[in-house]
Write an enzyme that holds these catalytic residues in place. Structure first.
Site, PDB file in Angstrom:
ATOM      1  N   ASP A 186      -8.790  -9.583   0.822  1.00  0.00           N
ATOM      2  CA  ASP A 186      -9.291  -8.782   1.948  1.00  0.00           C
ATOM      3  C   ASP A 186     -10.730  -9.142   2.317  1.00  0.00           C
ATOM      4  OD1 ASP A 186      -7.033  -7.460   2.680  1.00  0.00           O
ATOM      5  OD2 ASP A 186      -7.524  -5.560   1.727  1.00  0.00           O
ATOM      6  N   GLU A 196      -6.572  -7.879  -4.074  1.00  0.00           N
ATOM      7  CA  GLU A 196      -7.407  -7.355  -2.994  1.00  0.00           C
ATOM      8  C   GLU A 196      -8.547  -8.306  -2.610  1.00  0.00           C
ATOM      9  OE1 GLU A 196      -6.253  -4.494  -0.928  1.00  0.00           O
ATOM     10  OE2 GLU A 196      -6.107  -3.641  -2.920  1.00  0.00           O
ATOM     11  N   GLY A 211       0.483  -0.461   5.591  1.00  0.00           N
ATOM     12  CA  GLY A 211       0.880  -1.379   6.661  1.00  0.00           C
ATOM     13  C   GLY A 211      -0.145  -2.445   7.001  1.00  0.00           C
ATOM     14  N   GLY A 212      -1.037  -2.760   6.055  1.00  0.00           N
ATOM     15  CA  GLY A 212      -1.959  -3.877   6.270  1.00  0.00           C
ATOM     16  C   GLY A 212      -2.790  -3.684   7.521  1.00  0.00           C
ATOM     17  N   THR A 238       0.830  -1.194   0.000  1.00  0.00           N
ATOM     18  CA  THR A 238       0.000   0.000   0.000  1.00  0.00           C
ATOM     19  C   THR A 238       0.876   1.260   0.000  1.00  0.00           C
ATOM     20  OG1 THR A 238      -1.597  -1.316   1.235  1.00  0.00           O
ATOM     21  CG2 THR A 238      -2.029   1.014   1.164  1.00  0.00           C
TER      22      THR A 238
END
Ligand code: GLY
Length: 565
Positions: free
Chosen positions: A416, A413, A465-466, A374
């Site tokens: 997610d 993605e 940073g997830g 990201t």
């Protein structure tokens, strides 16, 4: 007018001007500008766009497009993201939701085998892992609705970087090293990013002519150049040939959505932050609401961290249970953001004993997750327009797949989503029904672009940073509350807890031995992490002087600028 009247008139005007200055809303202030991005070449692209007469929204287009070229591991045309905007002329604030959406052929169990078990890497690698990209549509939308310059002007720096190339830096080399196995699986990707089938060297020029041509198409035709016509067909054909499920209609019908930002208050700081389908804003405010009754500045280090970790544990548990795409699920905003609810959660926190996550209402099992992916940038222009944008293709280099001839690296993605309620994603985040896969749905995110404002300053902050993004924003907000400048906010040591795994992850330098011992005495488990994390960007405006303080996280290679008018 006689001399004495003239003097009185002059004095009255002077007094009025002083009063107006003291009470001036910052939106009326023509002050310094500021840019902080994760890469010096993206900062330069944004600066160039401001110098050309563009506003913060044009500069954001330039920065985003440039980051997609020079940080292809973090974001790009093949990804999505959230853009928090503040328009100075009328104070209007909105969040552009340019998150990827699931293709129409996506189904709840698409990543499970006949036994109902997750198929290894299916949601992470190759075009089946890719949601329909939102970044190209958002660039076009931003230019059309908020920018001053034509899209072609704002995209010009990125087109040049892609066509002429840029020197490989250590950040990109590190990601190429760690993801080369994935990149080698896809010939088009490895041809572009691993020229001559080897890792490039620091300083070697990385050229992406196909990406330059795609950016040119977007510049000339707007979103239709990407989402319709022969280019869209080229992408869909390549995706389907390699096992993906995109259709032409998925691309054509993709929509940028404007969402009302989530708002809250913490000790005199007004917080404007990301709305669902990002979980970031709600989780951040839930943690701050819990913490608002504690005297953090007076507490010992261990006590402070204990309370902060307990707030993280509870808010991340709620993330897993309640949050998803608001167009598909009913989100209990009022409950989650209320002070009463925060008080009820706080009542379950003991001051000197860690809560075991297993004693909270269960959501699911989890494993440790980490990841650096990201990108984020923060921009303020001289008129007071602001952008905080966090963009992603998810894991470094996303799915690893570039449809032939497009130069567009597709995201992964889809991971997610909760691919099976209870199964953790690559960050160890678990989810429930609220975030299950459905056609057209947007996957839950942690991206948290944020504005903070108190009576003296306005901060524009965010970070990649997830799953750790939201706790980084918490620590950044608390640093702002303590009066910390941009440098302190982006460079402070970090620790993180996400309900499951039930352990405090921390950067090696962030917690000292004595504090760790005290935390252990309260029953906390902790795990030092090999690497640091995050890449926070902050631009802070002093509301009265108009001066700007900007900083880019010292852990990586970004660059911040304050531009004095
Ligand atoms: N892909 C990371 C996030 O959206 O949180």
């Amino acid at each position: 007018m006689n001399k004495s009247n003239h003097l009185h008139h002059t004095l009255r005007v002077a007094c009025l001007l002083i009063l107006l200055w003291v009470a001036a809303p910052v939106s009326a202030w023509a002050g310094d500008a500021g840019i902080a991005t994760a890469h010096p070449l993206a900062t330069a692209a944004a600066r160039q766009t401001l110098d050309k007469g563009g506003n913060a929204f044009d500069a954001a287009i330039a920065a985003a497009a440039a980051l997609g070229v020079v940080e292809p591991y973090g974001s790009g045309l093949g990804g999505g993201g959230f853009w928090l905007l503040h328009r100075a002329e009328d104070g209007f604030e909105t969040m552009l939701d340019g998150r990827e959406s699931a293709p129409a052929a996506a189904t709840r169990d698409m990543y499970l085998d006949a036994q109902g078990e997750p198929i290894a890497k299916a949601s992470l690698e190759g075009p089946l892992a890719a949601g329909i990209p939102g970044v190209p549509a958002t660039l076009d939308y931003l230019a059309g609705h908020y920018g001053k310059l034509p899209l072609r002007d704002s995209l010009a720096p990125a087109i040049k970087l892609a066509r002429d190339g840029f020197p490989l830096d250590k950040a990109m080399l590190g990601h190429l090293q760690s993801r080369q196995e994935l990149l080698r699986k896809y010939p088009e990707t490895s041809r572009i990013l691993l020229p001559d089938d080897k890792l490039p060297e620091i300083g070697q020029t990385i050229r992406q002519p196909e990406l330059a041509a795609t950016l040119e198409l977007l510049a000339e035709q707007g979103r239709a150049g990407f989402y319709q016509g022969s280019f869209a067909r080229q992408m869909v054909d390549a995706v389907r040939e390699a096992g993906g499920i995109w259709s032409l209609d998925d691309l054509k019908t993709y929509q940028v959505k404007e969402r009302k930002p989530v708002r809250g208050e913490y000790r005199g700081i007004n917080i404007t932050t990301a709305a669902p389908p990002s979980s970031g804003g709600i989780v951040l405010l839930e943690m701050l609401n819990i913490l608002s009754a504690y005297d953090l500045p007076k507490a010992t280090e261990a006590q402070r961290i204990h309370w902060q970790v307990e707030s993280m544990r509870r808010a991340y548990r709620d993330r897993a249970e309640y949050l998803g795409d608001p167009d598909f699920v009913e989100i209990p905003y009022e409950k989650l953001l209320s002070q009463d609810y925060a008080a009820s959660l706080r009542a379950s926190i003991k001051d000197d004993v860690a809560t075991s996550s297993s004693t909270l209402k269960p959501v699911a099992e989890s494993v440790s997750g980490k990841g650096e992916n990201t990108t984020h940038f923060s921009i303020l222009d001289k008129d007071g327009n602001r952008v905080a944008a966090t963009l992603s293709i998810n894991y470094p280099f996303g799915s690893g797949f570039i449809p032939k001839g497009t130069g567009v690296l597709l995201n992964n993605e889809m991971d997610d989503f909760s691919i099976r309620p209870g199964t953790p994603n690559v960050y160890g985040l678990v989810g429930a029904e609220a975030n299950a896969i459905a056609a057209g749905k947007r996957m839950l995110s942690s991206m948290t672009p944020t504005f903070l404002e108190d009576d003296k300053r306005i901060a524009i902050i965010g970070t990649p940073g997830g799953s750790r993004i939201i706790t980084m924003l918490l620590l950044g907000t608390l640093e702002f509350a303590d009066g910390g400048n941009a440098n302190r906010i982006v460079n402070r040591g970090r620790f993180h807890h996400q309900y499951l795994p039930d352990s405090i992850q921390y950067e090696a330098e962030a917690l000292d031995a004595e504090t760790l011992l005290e935390l252990e005495g309260m029953g906390h488990t902790s795990s030092p992490q090999e690497n640091t994390w995050g890449n926070m960007q902050a631009v802070i405006l002093d509301k009265h002087s108009g001066a700007v303080d900007a900083a880019s996280d010292g852990r990586v290679i970004g660059q911040a600028l304050s531009i004095t008018q």
